[in-house]
Enzyme design. Sequence first.
Site, mmCIF file in Angstrom:
data_model
loop_
_atom_site.group_PDB
_atom_site.id
_atom_site.type_symbol
_atom_site.label_atom_id
_atom_site.label_comp_id
_atom_site.label_asym_id
_atom_site.label_seq_id
_atom_site.Cartn_x
_atom_site.Cartn_y
_atom_site.Cartn_z
ATOM 1 N N GLY A 293 -10.682 1.211 12.934
ATOM 2 C CA GLY A 293 -10.209 1.632 14.257
ATOM 3 C C GLY A 293 -11.298 2.116 15.204
ATOM 4 O O GLY A 293 -11.466 1.590 16.306
ATOM 5 N N ASN B 179 0.873 -1.171 0.000
ATOM 6 C CA ASN B 179 0.000 0.000 0.000
ATOM 7 C C ASN B 179 0.913 1.224 0.000
ATOM 8 O O ASN B 179 1.464 1.601 1.032
ATOM 9 C CB ASN B 179 -0.885 -0.037 1.257
ATOM 10 C CG ASN B 179 -1.869 1.108 1.298
ATOM 11 O OD1 ASN B 179 -1.840 2.005 0.448
ATOM 12 N ND2 ASN B 179 -2.733 1.089 2.289
ATOM 13 N N ASP C 244 -7.071 12.236 15.996
ATOM 14 C CA ASP C 244 -6.925 10.892 16.551
ATOM 15 C C ASP C 244 -8.082 10.643 17.522
ATOM 16 O O ASP C 244 -8.244 11.368 18.509
ATOM 17 C CB ASP C 244 -5.583 10.775 17.269
ATOM 18 C CG ASP C 244 -5.322 9.342 17.718
ATOM 19 O OD1 ASP C 244 -6.222 8.752 18.361
ATOM 20 O OD2 ASP C 244 -4.245 8.813 17.419
ATOM 21 N N ARG D 183 -2.672 -2.266 -3.387
ATOM 22 C CA ARG D 183 -3.901 -1.511 -3.180
ATOM 23 C C ARG D 183 -3.869 -0.312 -4.118
ATOM 24 O O ARG D 183 -2.912 0.472 -4.101
ATOM 25 C CB ARG D 183 -3.979 -1.027 -1.731
ATOM 26 C CG ARG D 183 -5.145 -0.120 -1.515
ATOM 27 C CD ARG D 183 -5.203 0.390 -0.101
ATOM 28 N NE ARG D 183 -6.410 1.188 0.051
ATOM 29 C CZ ARG D 183 -6.450 2.366 0.647
ATOM 30 N NH1 ARG D 183 -5.358 2.884 1.173
ATOM 31 N NH2 ARG D 183 -7.574 3.021 0.747
ATOM 32 N N GLU E 71 -8.022 -5.755 5.415
ATOM 33 C CA GLU E 71 -7.939 -5.417 3.994
ATOM 34 C C GLU E 71 -6.769 -6.127 3.313
ATOM 35 O O GLU E 71 -6.848 -6.486 2.144
ATOM 36 C CB GLU E 71 -7.821 -3.894 3.842
ATOM 37 C CG GLU E 71 -9.103 -3.189 4.277
ATOM 38 C CD GLU E 71 -8.968 -1.677 4.387
ATOM 39 O OE1 GLU E 71 -8.543 -1.207 5.457
ATOM 40 O OE2 GLU E 71 -9.286 -0.978 3.423
ATOM 41 N N ASN F 54 -9.471 6.260 9.987
ATOM 42 C CA ASN F 54 -9.069 7.638 9.692
ATOM 43 C C ASN F 54 -9.985 8.202 8.626
ATOM 44 O O ASN F 54 -10.475 9.314 8.728
ATOM 45 C CB ASN F 54 -7.614 7.675 9.226
ATOM 46 C CG ASN F 54 -6.674 7.567 10.398
ATOM 47 O OD1 ASN F 54 -6.897 8.175 11.439
ATOM 48 N ND2 ASN F 54 -5.630 6.770 10.245
ATOM 49 N N GLY F 55 -10.190 7.392 7.568
ATOM 50 C CA GLY F 55 -11.254 7.687 6.600
ATOM 51 C C GLY F 55 -12.501 6.951 7.065
ATOM 52 O O GLY F 55 -12.384 5.879 7.655
ATOM 53 N N ARG G 142 -11.188 14.982 7.175
ATOM 54 C CA ARG G 142 -12.043 15.340 6.031
ATOM 55 C C ARG G 142 -13.440 15.705 6.517
ATOM 56 O O ARG G 142 -13.973 15.079 7.431
ATOM 57 C CB ARG G 142 -12.163 14.171 5.046
ATOM 58 C CG ARG G 142 -10.868 13.828 4.366
ATOM 59 C CD ARG G 142 -11.086 12.724 3.322
ATOM 60 N NE ARG G 142 -9.873 11.964 3.157
ATOM 61 C CZ ARG G 142 -9.809 10.643 3.093
ATOM 62 N NH1 ARG G 142 -10.903 9.914 3.152
ATOM 63 N NH2 ARG G 142 -8.653 10.038 2.949
ATOM 64 N N LYS H 17 3.503 0.900 3.008
ATOM 65 C CA LYS H 17 3.095 -0.102 3.997
ATOM 66 C C LYS H 17 3.158 -1.452 3.324
ATOM 67 O O LYS H 17 2.797 -1.567 2.147
ATOM 68 C CB LYS H 17 1.646 0.142 4.406
ATOM 69 C CG LYS H 17 1.464 0.972 5.621
ATOM 70 C CD LYS H 17 0.031 0.813 6.116
ATOM 71 C CE LYS H 17 -0.462 2.112 6.694
ATOM 72 N NZ LYS H 17 -1.869 2.303 6.640
HETATM 73 P P1 AMP Z 1 -7.825 2.957 11.130
HETATM 74 O O1 AMP Z 1 -7.791 3.925 9.978
HETATM 75 O O2 AMP Z 1 -8.787 1.842 10.921
HETATM 76 O O3 AMP Z 1 -6.464 2.498 11.555
HETATM 77 O O4 AMP Z 1 -8.416 3.782 12.391
HETATM 78 C C1 AMP Z 1 -7.705 4.843 12.961
HETATM 79 C C2 AMP Z 1 -8.586 5.575 13.948
HETATM 80 O O5 AMP Z 1 -9.076 4.639 14.932
HETATM 81 C C3 AMP Z 1 -7.843 6.652 14.720
HETATM 82 O O6 AMP Z 1 -8.669 7.804 14.825
HETATM 83 C C4 AMP Z 1 -7.632 6.036 16.072
HETATM 84 O O7 AMP Z 1 -7.545 7.002 17.087
HETATM 85 C C5 AMP Z 1 -8.903 5.219 16.221
HETATM 86 N N1 AMP Z 1 -8.737 4.199 17.255
HETATM 87 C C6 AMP Z 1 -7.859 3.191 17.291
HETATM 88 N N2 AMP Z 1 -7.951 2.511 18.452
HETATM 89 C C7 AMP Z 1 -8.943 3.111 19.176
HETATM 90 C C8 AMP Z 1 -9.527 2.904 20.456
HETATM 91 N N3 AMP Z 1 -9.105 1.914 21.254
HETATM 92 N N4 AMP Z 1 -10.535 3.734 20.842
HETATM 93 C C9 AMP Z 1 -10.962 4.738 20.049
HETATM 94 N N5 AMP Z 1 -10.439 4.991 18.836
HETATM 95 C C10 AMP Z 1 -9.444 4.197 18.394
#
Ligand code: AMP
Length: 394
Positions: free
Chosen positions: A329, A9, A281, A90, A381, A210-211, A240, A16
């Site tokens: 996440g 990716n 975050d 990807r 993914e 994140n998205g 976004r 990645k």
């Molecule tokens: P991803 O793009 O799927 O890796 O998700 C990233 C997002 O998930 C970020 O905003 C992280 O802060 C959030 N995230 C990851 N672990 C946790 C958690 N235990 N509680 C709340 N948000 C989380």
Amino acid sequence: MSDHVLVINAGSSSLKYSLIDGASGAAVASGLVERIGEPEGRHVHRGPSGETSATLEIASHEEAMRAVIDAFAEYGPSFDDVEIVAIGHRVVHGGSRFADPVLIDDELVAAVTELVPLAPLHNPANLEGIRVARRLFPDHPQVAVFDTAFHQTLPPEAYTYAVPLEWRDDHGIRRYGFHGTSYAFVSGEAARLLGRDLTDLNLIVLHLGNGCSAAALRGGVSVDTSMGMTPLEGLVMGTRSGDVDPAILAYLTHELGWTPDKIDHALNHESGLKGIAGDNDFRELTERRSTGDPHAQLAFDIYCRRIRKYIGAYYAVLGTVDAIVFTAGVGQHSAEVRAASLAGLDRLGIQLDPERNNSATPGLVSTDGSAVAVLVVPTNEEWQIAREALTLLR
Ligand code: AMP
């Protein structure tokens, strides 16, 4: 020895990678090279003997890929011990042309290059990853798996914007949708958890990372999704905006003299949770909200309200819903987001079980009596890309 796929990716300044055992989905190694092109790059490699990390200058994606190959040689697993049968890439935007994974050749590279105007932030980086991998792994078949492909099943009334039809037909301005590999993986897992055939299920899936995006799946097939021509539309995301009144763009241009690039940057990188609370975050935001921070609370409320509105909309699109699935996440880890997004929807047959919802275990989080099951399903993914690459090659 089972078949392994090296999944790549490539981002604009990052690479990645995961080496996936195609049969089990296990990542036997993975890593990230970041800050490519900056003086202080970083390479983290996770292999059988644990995690190693190095800070070094990495000038280009080619240097990054060489560092990855060196890390496999030095820290394992050695390419002599695992059989890499394919490299899976990807690719964010496949336009209207790609509804399935494709074996990469010069023609495919040219086609993805043509799509760069639709995804100027993502496709050039994905292409760079492809170019470098083809140079350094010339004997391995390489497969492009598109984020948009899964949504090529959208009906015209879902993918066509209500703007002059020539915009769509002459310029490709339509909804494509993204996060397709995640939807493919998560919907299969949801069916498995429910012990039902995917083709018999209507699902609303919320990919909240994140998205963030939502999709309505009828019988496993995407019939609506919240991201549009680009990943900017729909839900509120880390940086976004998601949906805004398009007239705001003209207002910013005329009243404040903003350029298209400045507006684009603000909506993609300075908006969403970050725009409201200064933090993209979700963990930080949750922490601040628990101490009574009003901006964190407002960002949380806007975020959950948008999710709730899409759930309502997709419930109406589908007519009947068997399950609502949370992934990525935030979707997987934030019980608060699930609770706030679904509160008071008993009359729609949606009943969260607070104890199940608050436990950190994925799976069913609704009550046994809930007509609509609510599931937490971790996405994968990389495994989906590996599976699709292997299926294509077989
Ligand atoms: P991803 O793009 O799927 O890796 O998700 C990233 C997002 O998930 C970020 O905003 C992280 O802060 C959030 N995230 C990851 N672990 C946790 C958690 N235990 N509680 C709340 N948000 C989380």
